[in-house]
Each structure stands twice: as structure tokens, then as C-alpha cells.
Design a protein around this motif. Sequence first.
Motif, PDB file in Angstrom:
ATOM      1  N   ASP A   1      41.507  40.570  26.836  1.00  0.00           N
ATOM      2  CA  ASP A   1      40.795  39.298  27.010  1.00  0.00           C
ATOM      3  C   ASP A   1      39.525  39.296  26.165  1.00  0.00           C
ATOM      4  O   ASP A   1      38.922  40.335  25.887  1.00  0.00           O
TER       5      ASP A   1
ATOM      6  N   LEU B   1      42.491  42.312  31.133  1.00  0.00           N
ATOM      7  CA  LEU B   1      43.390  41.241  31.567  1.00  0.00           C
ATOM      8  C   LEU B   1      44.501  41.800  32.463  1.00  0.00           C
ATOM      9  O   LEU B   1      45.636  41.997  32.029  1.00  0.00           O
TER      10      LEU B   1
ATOM     11  N   ARG C   1      38.095  35.951  34.863  1.00  0.00           N
ATOM     12  CA  ARG C   1      38.056  34.878  33.867  1.00  0.00           C
ATOM     13  C   ARG C   1      37.022  33.802  34.193  1.00  0.00           C
ATOM     14  O   ARG C   1      36.399  33.228  33.305  1.00  0.00           O
TER      15      ARG C   1
END
Lengths: 312, 312
Positions: free
Chosen positions: B30, B100, B283
Motif C-alpha cells: 500500500d 496491505l 486505509r
Amino acid sequence: MEPIKDFEGLAAHLKTLDRPRKVAVVCATDDHSVEAISRALSDGFAHFILVGPHSVPGGVMDGYKGAIESVGFDLTPDEAAAKAVEIVHDGQADVLMKGLINTDNLLRAVLNKEHGLLPKGKVLTHIALVEMPAQDKLLFFSDAAVIPSPNLEQREAIVRYMADAIRRLGGQSPRIALINCTEKVNDKFPVTIDYMTICDMARNGEFGADTIVDGPMDVRTACDREAAAIKGIDSPVNGNADGLIFPEIQSGNTFYKTITYFAGARLAGLLMGTMAPVVLTSRGDAATAKFDSLALACLLCGDSDTTSANLE
Amino acid sequence: MEPIKDFEGLAAHLKTLDRPRKVAVVCATDDHSVEAISRALSDGFAHFILVGPHSVPGGVMDGYKGAIESVGFDLTPDEAAAKAVEIVHDGQADVLMKGLINTDNLLRAVLNKEHGLLPKGKVLTHIALVEMPAQDKLLFFSDAAVIPSPNLEQREAIVRYMADAIRRLGGQSPRIALINCTEKVNDKFPVTIDYMTICDMARNGEFGADTIVDGPMDVRTACDREAAAIKGIDSPVNGNADGLIFPEIQSGNTFYKTITYFAGARLAGLLMGTMAPVVLTSRGDAATAKFDSLALACLLCGDSDTTSANLE
């Protein structure tokens, strides 16, 4: 009616209604009370019965003859509280307001089983309204001050009070968020089981056909459109709540204290469930808090049907 | 050492220490992880073992040879989590960081009874550090994310972790506030009985001779000098807390979500109690949150005595 978006708008709206509410004030000897009374008289949305000692200047008393009167100037605070409660109980006043008297003493009179203001079976709760720089509208929340851990029946009552309050601010479809630390219904958090029941009731129209209740969700998902979008949760409440209902008093009180100190919040608060709203702000609150709370009480008191009619 | 007052100060302090910490990252694919890794390498306070797939650019990999390595590029997320946990368990890394991968999956590896990172008898909790415009220093709080309703033993552990964390930021006499909606010890709020015990332990020096613990008090009394003065409560913690301990997860989480959305907070968070701090930002968090959390983990990992010696 356009939804009221801030406290200035609330006072401006009350001015236009031309139906002054009668407010009984217990011991109006503190500066905040005197200031709130003077401004409400000048705006014209409230008339006052000062019960017990007060320090409203003679000029104000004379200048608003007919709109302000004094009763029992020599009463002790406890006697003044009992008298003011009696006045409200007899329907001679629409709002009860605390001046310089200990909150516990005032509450004792309000909650007196024989002569008090809480009808049998009604749920006493605290509702607050907040304006914040980060938010483009007013936001209700409850309960930050009264019920330690509401049961299902009390949660239902809070939803009802809040839906009515949002409508009186001009919100056509009240959007109420049921707050929890996660979005999952899970018996690890029994409050989420209550929430499931309340959401079902809302879908069945039990809080009014136009009232949308959703949860569990956290504070940020309820108020922040962007965060709600990232979480991918789709609901008309997410990121757009008009009111937050907290799981218990610790989180409600944390929200209250956090926004007033860290987020520049302007805040009004009331006791609801009583025959008349009770304005309870204390010395620690900002000077405007008493006026804003008084204005909110004047909006929320009286018959809600009359007000609903005004909205149409 | 001067107390560290903001996140820029934290990164600057780590730069001066010249003792890079080893960080095992699970699935660094990510953007936030890649950004945090690149900046920490450039600042020089962390070395990395990338476990499982990653998208750190070749230029970075080549530019920091010796400070970054890649292991098991083809592993699945669950395999990468198990491998990274093994690396930390074997003492080859000081910090575990989530890339991630689903939080639940990473936690399953961390909490595995045989191969995991939580020693028997240790309390797993979440500690966050926050910088806010309204506050002239950094503030710790716990627990916003892990323990629904801590018992006395868990509260004691949280106080211990927090006192140590405050000292590592350079705070000479950690001041910790035990949060509750009122200032009274009252069995209506059982947490206040726990608080009484913890305050007694603190007076007996059980959290370090210099650690001051006080409560119950509300968030505003803990952080706002003026509000504390109005309430007339006299304590070295009032209005000057370095850390807030919440009664349960609902209020801790409400504080977390409220300050990030309404109060412009910049925030770092970690799992503590494990053999190494775990960086778990997701996130939804701001891009800087991962870097700040990584920096905090690098400050808090390793032997606390060494760090204490640095403070003297």
C-alpha cells in the motif's frame, strides 16, 4: 422552513415566531443568567418569572414591564426551586432555568415524586446541540449527563426526543446515528443488539415515517462523508447525521468535553422528558451557553404538533 | 533530554539517536507503507525486512542496501504474517508493521498461542499519541481499540505502559489522568473504585516514584487548565495531563474519532503488550499516521532501561 444551521440562526428564527415562551428562573443572581435573560428579552422570544433572589438590573425590570416579573425574592434556593417547579407544574411557565443554585438541589425539586416535573413513565435524559467549525450544520447528541447506561426503553425514548428536536430545527428527515466503537452487530457489545431493534422500529415508522435511524457506527463514520465513503458503508445517515446517540454516559460525556475544549464547539444543553425543558448550564460553561440553551428550550417546549404544522 | 512536543520533534529526536530499529513489514504494497518506509530510511532511524509481496521501488531498495531486505516475495498474506511474526519472535526485528493485509488476519498471527507475540500474562492494549492545535504538547491515550472493558489488572498494565511511554518522550514526571464522566468516586460507576486502587498504588510508587496518577476526572478537567481551575480541583494532573486512560473502549474510541475529525488531530497508534510494538494503521487513517506510528514504535521498542539512562 429552511433548516436552522447555527445558533445565530436559531435566535433569529425564534424572533420571527412572535410567540414568547414563559421561563421560570431559579435564583437569577449569576452573571450568565442575567445576560441570557436580558438578551432574550431584547430578542423578544421569552418572558420571565424570576423566582427567589435575582440581580437583574432595575432598568431591565422597568424596560420590559409585562415581560418580566419577580416572585419570592426572599426565598432560600431550595424554596425558590420548589416554587419555580410549582409554577411550571401549574402550566404558568414553559421552561425551567437554573440560576445560582446547586444542580443537585434543583434536580431534587424537579424529580420530587409528588410535586415534581417528571410524569410517571417518562424518561429523563440530557440532549445537547452543538455548532462546530468543522461541521456545516447543527448536531444533536445524547446522553452526556444523566443516564449512566440506558436500557432499550430509554434508548427508544431518546430517539423519539431527538427526532422531534431535529424536526423543530427544520430537518425534514431526521437522520440519527447510533454510536458504537465498531460497525458490527455483536453480542460482545450488547448495545448493538438494542440498536438492531431500534433500527427495525425506525424502518416500521415508529419514530415518524421520515425518521432514518442507522447504526452501529462510530462518531467519524456518522459525521465525516469521506471516512464513511472509505469504509464503503452505504446509508443515508453515514457522514450526514443530524443527531448522535451514544451507547452510555462515558462516551457521551467524552464527546461533550472533547468538542468543547479541543474543537471550538459552541454548545447548548437541556434536560428532556420533564413537563418542560430544564436549562441546567453551570459556571464552567461558556457565557453564550446559557443563552443558547435558553433559546433551544424555547424552540423545543410546548406542543410539538403546533410546531410540525409550522413546518408544512 | 527536553520533552518531545510534536511529531516533527519525535522524528528529529530519533534521527539523533543513531540506533536504527529493525522493522518487519507484512505486505508493504500500500502507498502509505511505501511512503513511511521511504521516509524512515531517509531519516535513518529504521531498517526494514519486507515480508511477502511489496511495492517499494527498486531505486529505494538499491539506494539503501543493508538497510532494507525482502523475504518471501511470493508468500500469501497469511503466510507473510506468520513469517513476520516468526522474525520478530526470534529477535531479528524490534517492530511489526501492517501493510496491505486484513487487520484480523494479522492479529491472528500475532496472538497465536504457540508462535505468537503475546507473552503469557501480558496485557494486549492499544496506545495512541496525538498532536492537536489546541494542545501545546503531545498527549497519550488508551484504550481506543482493543479491550472492551478493562479489569483492574488490565488498567494497571495500561498505566505502566503509558508511564513508560511518557518517560521515553522525555516527560520527567508522567502525569496520567483516569477518565470518568464525574470527579466523584461512586459505586454507580465501578470504574471509579478501580481508579481509587490505582491512585493508591501510584502514591506507593508502584508505577515509578515520579509517576503521578489522578482521577476520576473528565477529559476537559484533565487537559484544560482553566476548566480545572473553575472546578476548584487541585492536582498536578488537572489541566496538564500527559496521558488519558479511558474507562472503556466506547469513550476511548469516541475520543479517537472525535479528535481526528473535529479537532484537526495528528495521530499515531500502536498495539502494546506484545514482544514488539505492532503498527496497525489502516486505509482510513491519514497518510502521515503510518509514518508517525512507525516513529513512535521505534521510540517505544527495546529495553526501556537503556532509554531511561538516556534521559538522565
